[in-house]
Scaffold this active site. Structure first.
Site, PDB file in Angstrom:
ATOM      1  CE  LYS A  13      19.775  -6.270 -15.642  1.00 31.54           C
ATOM      2  NZ  LYS A  13      18.779  -5.534 -14.835  1.00 31.54           N
ATOM      3  CE1 TYR A  53      22.161  -0.792 -13.346  1.00 30.01           C
ATOM      4  CE2 TYR A  53      23.851  -2.202 -12.400  1.00 30.01           C
ATOM      5  CZ  TYR A  53      22.670  -2.052 -13.094  1.00 30.01           C
ATOM      6  OH  TYR A  53      21.992  -3.160 -13.548  1.00 30.01           O
ATOM      7  CB  THR A 124      12.602  -1.272 -14.998  1.00 30.04           C
ATOM      8  OG1 THR A 124      13.217  -0.291 -15.832  1.00 30.04           O
ATOM      9  CG2 THR A 124      13.610  -1.759 -13.976  1.00 30.04           C
ATOM     10  CG  ASN A 155      15.275  -6.457 -14.990  1.00 27.88           C
ATOM     11  OD1 ASN A 155      16.432  -6.877 -15.041  1.00 27.88           O
ATOM     12  ND2 ASN A 155      14.998  -5.181 -14.780  1.00 27.88           N
ATOM     13  CG  HIS A 158      21.760  -2.798 -18.752  1.00 26.68           C
ATOM     14  ND1 HIS A 158      21.236  -1.740 -18.047  1.00 26.68           N
ATOM     15  CD2 HIS A 158      22.614  -2.260 -19.673  1.00 26.68           C
ATOM     16  CE1 HIS A 158      21.760  -0.610 -18.508  1.00 26.68           C
ATOM     17  NE2 HIS A 158      22.598  -0.895 -19.493  1.00 26.68           N
ATOM     18  CD  GLU A 169      24.729   1.544 -20.157  1.00 27.20           C
ATOM     19  OE1 GLU A 169      24.046   1.852 -19.161  1.00 27.20           O
ATOM     20  OE2 GLU A 169      24.269   0.893 -21.121  1.00 27.20           O
TER      21      GLU A 169
END
Length: 200
Positions: A13, A53, A124, A155, A158, A169
């Site tokens: 991310k 998402y 998470t 975080n 993913h 995905e």
């Protein structure tokens, strides 16, 4: 499909890129024996992140319910009891975060790739992630902080949650011609039944 051909999507991310942790993060997946078969840097659009998402049609409801339950568990009162209303806020924050800068999208392949990928990544919430995981070792963010700041939790990574999710995905982030089929020398020691040819 042989278990060693399982694939998972891992996305570093914007916070992982900005904190110059790309190499460290890649190393974690690589050294366990997973094989990198696709990688690219991009700045995702709002539309791309929303679709990511919501590939699972139940994501909005489940995410809202889990978020409400986590508030109640902490002894706090959620601002609404409508799961979809909660998820709208969650998704808005995720889109703001995930489009704030470049990300690194990757496909990793290997036995139990999804499960191993999740284990290496950690829970998470970084605050409650185990030491030894990416999130446990490199992030100090928490739901308390992100909720207080009205933003997504930072975080770093993913990781696909299931083989089915990974399949959806991967198709969302990559074209088939971006995935490279090849063999690593180490695959012999990881997967071959007979270790022929090691001793000369």
């Amino acid at each position: 499909m042989h278990p060693k051909e399982e694939r998972t999507l891992i996305v570093i991310k914007p916070d992982g890129v900005q904190r110059t942790l790309i190499g460290e993060i890649i190393k974690r997946y690589e050294r366990v024996g997973l094989k990198l078969v696709a990688i690219k840097m991009l700045v995702p659009t709002d539309e791309h992140i929303e679709k990511h998402y919501t590939l699972d049609p139940d994501w909005r409801r489940v995410t809202g319910e889990k978020t409400i339950a986590s508030y109640i568990k902490k002894g706090e009162t959620p601002w609404t009891t409508d799961p979809l209303e909660v998820t709208n806020v969650v998704l808005k924050n995720l889109k703001t975060f995930m489009t704030s800068g470049p990300v690194i999208a990757m496909i990793w392949e290997g036995a139990h790739a999804v499960e191993i990928g999740r284990k290496i990544t950690g829970g998470t919430e970084p605050r409650s992630s185990d030491v030894g995981t990416i999130r446990g070792d490199f992030v100090l963010d928490s739901y308390m902080m992100s909720d207080g700041d009205k933003r997504a939790v930072r975080n770093l990574v993913h990781a696909s949650g299931s083989p089915k999710e990974a399949e959806m995905e991967i198709a969302h982030w990559f074209n088939k011609d971006e995935i490279v089929e090849y063999r690593l020398i180490q695959e012999q020691i990881l997967y071959d039944v007979n270790l022929d040819g090691i001793l000369e």
